[in-house]
Write an enzyme that holds these catalytic residues in place. Sequence first.
Site, PDB file in Angstrom:
ATOM      1  N   LYS A 201       1.251  -1.039  -0.054  1.00  0.00           N
ATOM      2  CA  LYS A 201      -0.043  -0.199   0.283  1.00  0.00           C
ATOM      3  C   LYS A 201       0.687   1.419   0.051  1.00  0.00           C
ATOM      4  O   LYS A 201       0.833   2.495  -1.022  1.00  0.00           O
ATOM      5  CB  LYS A 201      -1.119   0.786   1.658  1.00  0.00           C
ATOM      6  CG  LYS A 201      -2.061  -1.006   1.272  1.00  0.00           C
ATOM      7  CD  LYS A 201      -3.102  -1.054   1.838  1.00  0.00           C
ATOM      8  CE  LYS A 201      -4.090  -1.798   1.857  1.00  0.00           C
ATOM      9  NZ  LYS A 201      -5.301  -1.456   3.381  1.00  0.00           N
TER      10      LYS A 201
ATOM     11  N   ASP B  54     -10.190   2.223   3.154  1.00  0.00           N
ATOM     12  CA  ASP B  54     -10.504   1.443   4.017  1.00  0.00           C
ATOM     13  C   ASP B  54     -11.010   2.404   5.167  1.00  0.00           C
ATOM     14  O   ASP B  54     -11.941   1.617   5.639  1.00  0.00           O
ATOM     15  CB  ASP B  54      -9.087   1.362   4.762  1.00  0.00           C
ATOM     16  CG  ASP B  54      -8.409  -0.130   3.571  1.00  0.00           C
ATOM     17  OD1 ASP B  54      -9.199  -0.857   3.172  1.00  0.00           O
ATOM     18  OD2 ASP B  54      -6.785   0.012   4.012  1.00  0.00           O
TER      19      ASP B  54
END
Length: 280
Positions: free
Chosen positions: A72, A108
């Site tokens: 990420k 997220d």
Amino acid sequence: MSVSTASGPVAAVIGWPVKHSRSPLIHRHWLARYGIAGDYVRHAVAPEEIDAFLAGFASGPFIGANVTVPHKEAAFAAVARADGVASALGAVNTLWLENGQLVGGNTDALGFLANLDQRAPAFARMAGPALVLGAGGAARAVLFALKSRGFGPIHVVNRSRDRAEALVERFGAPLAVAGWEDVPRLLTEAAIIVNTTSLGMEGQPPLAIDLGPARDDCLVTDIVYVPLETPLLKAARARGLSTVDGLGMLLHQAAPGFERWFGVRPEVTEELRAVILADM
Ligand code: ATR
């Protein structure tokens, strides 16, 4: 992992390892449900290959991708542009192309909030103190999300105190570092308790906190979703507290990417939950 030969655009989840990712189940369920020609595959990329892979993404086989552990941060560094949440978190979990350029977002935090909004009707009206256990990648998104909804103070407790301190420094007030010894007192205040550690996950020890002192109206939620009912959630339920499991965060974080790549805003339904649960 080979790219599907199905007609239509193909998206992927990129990670290392990636074979346990349930994202293909989610996206293939939606592709079938909305009658869209396309596919979604797992694509393993080793850490030493990620920079070259992302640099060549626009000329590769995928229209977009989800990015999972441990890529990420590398994805954030590789994109030509990142959305506001990804920039705040320093992490990208969703990639797409705009005019041939790689663009990244982070869903997220939104996934965490959407899950609570869907499964805990009281969450939308909640305010006040929050207690977050853990200071890893998942904690980052949770802390940002809780701050964005106006919770505070938000106490972060982590085994390695320096990681908690780094996150508090990153996001600023109303975050504060606390120690495990403070947990009983913080429980008497917290409107919401979030476990972002891997404790309670299948094969891991349980998160050992005594919920006895918690407020009766406290909401307890876990990022872990294997098992669906973690020892923490079980103890919370036994104590009469409201709980939300972590599966919905996984499902909701997937939705914005699907919409970008395939043009339909997908719904997170009980049927989709059942598809994932059947695979566990
Ligand atoms: P993720 O991206 O899922 O958040 P991570 O970045 O590896 O994964 O973070 C895992 C979290 O679980 C961390 O907060 C970690 O604590 P440390 O920062 O001290 O490593 C926590 N964790 C994992 N195993 C733990 C254990 N046995 N006891 C306490 N905390 C643990």
